[in-house]
Enzyme design. Structure first.
Site, short mmCIF file in Angstrom:
data_model
loop_
_atom_site.label_atom_id
_atom_site.label_comp_id
_atom_site.label_asym_id
_atom_site.label_seq_id
_atom_site.Cartn_x
_atom_site.Cartn_y
_atom_site.Cartn_z
N CYS A 70 -38.92 -133.84 12.47
CA CYS A 70 -38.08 -135.06 12.43
C CYS A 70 -37.38 -135.14 13.78
O CYS A 70 -36.21 -134.79 13.92
CB CYS A 70 -37.08 -134.99 11.29
SG CYS A 70 -37.83 -134.70 9.67
N ALA A 71 -38.11 -135.60 14.78
CA ALA A 71 -37.75 -135.34 16.17
C ALA A 71 -36.76 -136.33 16.79
O ALA A 71 -36.08 -135.99 17.75
CB ALA A 71 -39.01 -135.29 17.03
N PRO B 90 -33.67 -138.48 18.02
CA PRO B 90 -34.07 -139.24 19.21
C PRO B 90 -34.72 -138.42 20.31
O PRO B 90 -34.96 -138.92 21.39
CB PRO B 90 -32.74 -139.81 19.70
CG PRO B 90 -31.74 -138.76 19.33
CD PRO B 90 -32.21 -138.18 18.02
N GLY B 91 -34.97 -137.13 20.06
CA GLY B 91 -35.69 -136.32 21.03
C GLY B 91 -34.86 -135.27 21.74
O GLY B 91 -35.36 -134.58 22.63
N GLY B 92 -33.59 -135.13 21.37
CA GLY B 92 -32.73 -134.16 22.05
C GLY B 92 -33.23 -132.73 21.89
O GLY B 92 -33.37 -131.99 22.86
N LYS B 93 -33.50 -132.33 20.65
CA LYS B 93 -33.99 -130.97 20.42
C LYS B 93 -35.41 -130.82 20.95
O LYS B 93 -35.79 -129.74 21.43
CB LYS B 93 -33.92 -130.63 18.93
CG LYS B 93 -32.51 -130.60 18.35
CD LYS B 93 -32.53 -130.21 16.89
CE LYS B 93 -31.15 -130.36 16.27
NZ LYS B 93 -30.73 -131.78 16.17
N ASP C 252 -41.95 -138.80 13.98
CA ASP C 252 -40.97 -139.68 13.33
C ASP C 252 -41.73 -140.83 12.69
O ASP C 252 -42.77 -141.24 13.19
CB ASP C 252 -39.94 -140.22 14.32
CG ASP C 252 -38.68 -140.71 13.60
OD1 ASP C 252 -37.72 -139.93 13.49
OD2 ASP C 252 -38.68 -141.86 13.13
N ASP D 252 -44.76 -139.96 8.78
CA ASP D 252 -43.76 -139.50 7.83
C ASP D 252 -43.92 -137.99 7.67
O ASP D 252 -45.01 -137.49 7.38
CB ASP D 252 -43.99 -140.20 6.48
CG ASP D 252 -42.89 -139.89 5.46
OD1 ASP D 252 -42.19 -138.88 5.63
OD2 ASP D 252 -42.74 -140.68 4.52
N CYS E 144 -27.00 -131.58 9.74
CA CYS E 144 -25.66 -131.91 10.25
C CYS E 144 -24.75 -132.31 9.09
O CYS E 144 -24.04 -133.31 9.16
CB CYS E 144 -25.73 -133.01 11.30
SG CYS E 144 -26.48 -134.56 10.73
#
Length: 586
Positions: free
Chosen positions: A278-279, A281-284, A302, A329, A491
């Site tokens: 579940c990437a 917005p791409g931060g990790k 995503d 998904d 989170c």
């Protein structure tokens, strides 16, 4: 008491009432059953502290440095220069502000920027903000203070440093003109007669919910006439946090500290194949790529077209080439065996999996350097199309296709709300095909800060989140190869989505075990269980030993982070392989 004493006391009392009203002292509302559940998990006093902390932002910004483009010391030097020029922190030290609860923080020189003090996070910088501040909402004699009332979502963004945008404005005082100084307050959902929640901007309900002052960018009539744009430019804020819009683009990424830790805990190695389920917005995703020195392959998933575009955009901004993003998904991540057509007997299944290739390889298109300035009138543009099989193939985009793509980018989202640009779909991936899997699962997000309302969540909705996450975790277990690693994170402060998920995983998959984490910054997990008063539902959490192997970030702790949870699970080679062979769903 004589009349003169009464007269002198009256202004004092009025001033005290105003000071009490024009402050920021929010109270986070919960559903009663949810509040009781969290009180049982944390203890009533600790949960009260967590609830209070959630309504306030952290007093610092966490910056992750792209060490493939710069160094931590170089970025720190650049940020210090920006602070000196007063172009980054928006005048943190320049406003005449009072103190509230000791929140005013003085900084000498460039101490506002400093390195992360925790071991293993040498690519992280902290930029200090300040707050909460008691602002002076001054008005002309015999005139009431002009106000702009904003929605809760808008207020949460303003507390993090944003301006007030038109869609977030709910109401405005009469006779407000462009350039007027206005107080900004927030209307929070209140209990409704039908048992639900309603937003009502009544005077008394905004007491203690003033978040700053600003200058209107247009008149009252203009605010309610146009659909978008800035309504109020904030000049004084309850919390002053640095803004990083267009600052050192590609060199830094603004990211919550626990998210940086989660990528580190995964411990990706150069040359490995990693899945970020579940990437967006791409931060990790980009953090993992940098840790791998951009060597290997990261599959980022995503289910939203626009979010996949965001991942690709961020990867390009950071000059990362090992990231491949798919629209898929996460619940459909594993390809069925009738589609994969395995070769050989079950005993040699692992070899068959390794030799088969997915038919969903994405194309990463890059315009040649010599054609980056091609105009719409160019007849053709050379585009390099690379994949794992033919790295030297080229194709040509016609003039008509180029014009179509340019129009799409100009015109914005279409009827399906896609922002333009092509993304690759995927039919899923073969079991046992990844060295490591990061599942940063969609959750109730009850750890995000600042949060001004939490009444939308019920015990039932929290359980629904947990059920959804278990289904995703089942997919992750099938995708990681024997001996691989799964990192699960959320989170939220909800133990049902955290410790209870770990309990489920350890009980169902006997070949999984909790692994030690480095860096270890957060605290231990929650021990025990929870039983509803009706005894219809019991939720099992962790043992004392297991609780020491996970990381839980408490918003009310001295770390001053969002609420977050991290668990690292390692797979036993033999047990995992036996499971993949015998699982009837594969």
């Amino acid at each position: 008491m004589d009349s003169s004493a009464s007269a002198s006391a009256s202004p004092t009392a009025a001033a005290a009432a105003d000071a009490d009203r024009y402050t920021y002292s929010p109270r986070l509302r919960w559903q009663p059953e949810v509040e009781e559940y969290f009180a049982a998990a944390y203890g009533r006093d600790r949960f009260a502290r967590i609830s209070e902390a959630l309504a306030h932002p952290s007093c610092y910004s966490c910056i992750r440095v792209n060490t493939l483009k710069s160094s931590t010391d170089a970025v720190m030097h650049k940020l210090m220069n920006l602070v000196d020029q007063n172009g980054l922190c928006g005048g943190i030290n320049g406003l005449e502000i009072g103190q509230q609860n000791g929140g005013e923080q003085a900084h000498e020189g460039n101490s506002v920027v400093h390195k992360c003090p925790y071991s293993g996070l040498d690519n992280v910088l902290f930029v200090q903000g300040s707050g909460p501040h008691a602002l002076h909402y001054n008005s002309q004699p015999d005139q009431s203070i002009k106000e702009v009332i904003v929605s809760r979502k808008c207020a949460e963004s303003v507390l993090r440093g944003a301006q007030v945008y038109i869609p977030g404005v709910l109401a405005c005082s009469s006779h407000v003109e462009k350039g007027d100084k206005v107080a900004v307050s927030v209307a929070i959902e209140q209990p409704a007669e039908d048992g639900g929640w309603t937003v009502d901007a009544h005077h008394e309900e905004r007491k203690g919910l003033y978040i700053g002052q600003g200058i209107t960018a247009m008149s009252r009539s203009g605010i309610f006439r146009v659909p978008h744009g800035v309504a109020v430019e904030m000049t004084e804020r309850v919390y002053k946090l640095p803004s990083f819009n267009d600052v050192l683009e590609g060199e830094i990424f603004l990211q919550n500290l626990p998210s940086v830790v989660a990528a580190r805990v995964l411990d990706p190695q150069p040359g490995e194949r990693i899945l970020d389920m579940c990437a967006a917005p791409g931060g990790k995703t980009t953090a993992i790529a940098i840790l791998m020195k951009d060597q290997g392959e990261i599959i980022a998933l995503d289910r939203s077209h626009n979010k996949v575009m965001d991942i690709l955009k961020l990867a390009a901004e950071m000059d990362l080439n090992c990231i491949k993003a798919y629209k898929l998904d996460a619940l459909k991540s594993v390809r069925k065996t009738n589609e994969a057509k395995y070769i050989g007997e079950a005993g040699s299944r692992t070899d068959a999996i390794v030799t088969l290739a997915e038919d969903s390889e994405p194309c990463i298109n890059k315009v040649d350097a010599g054609t980056t300035n091609a105009s719409e009138d160019s007849s053709t543009t050379s585009v390099v199309q690379t994949d794992n099989k033919k790295t030297d193939d080229k194709r040509y985009v016609s003039k008509a296709d180029l014009r179509k793509n340019l129009r799409r980018m100009r015109n914005g989202p279409g009827r399906n709300n896609c922002s333009g640009g092509r993304v690759e779909n995927s039919k899923g991936f073969l079991p046992n095909s990844f060295d490591r899997v990061l599942l940063d699962a969609p959750c109730s997000a009850l750890g995000l800060r600042p949060r001004l309302f939490a009444g939308e969540e019920t015990l039932e909705s929290l359980r629904n989140h947990a059920t959804y996450q278990r289904r995703m975790f089942d997919q992750a277990v099938k995708l990681v190869h024997p001996g691989g690693v799964i990192v699960y994170s959320t989170c939220t402060i909800n133990p049902g989505e955290n410790e209870a998920l770990v309990r489920y995983a350890l009980d169902k998959y006997k070949f999984l075990s909790l692994g030690s984490q480095h860096p270890k910054v957060g605290g231990p997990g929650i021990v025990g269980s929870f039983e509803l008063s009706t005894k219809k539902y019991t939720e099992e959490w962790l043992t004392k030993h297991e609780s020491q192997l996970v990381q839980r970030f408490d918003p009310s702790s001295t770390l001053d982070t969002i609420g977050f949870f991290i668990a690292k699970k390692t797979t036993d080679v033999r047990g995992s392989l036996e499971h993949s062979i015998l699982d009837p769903t594969l």
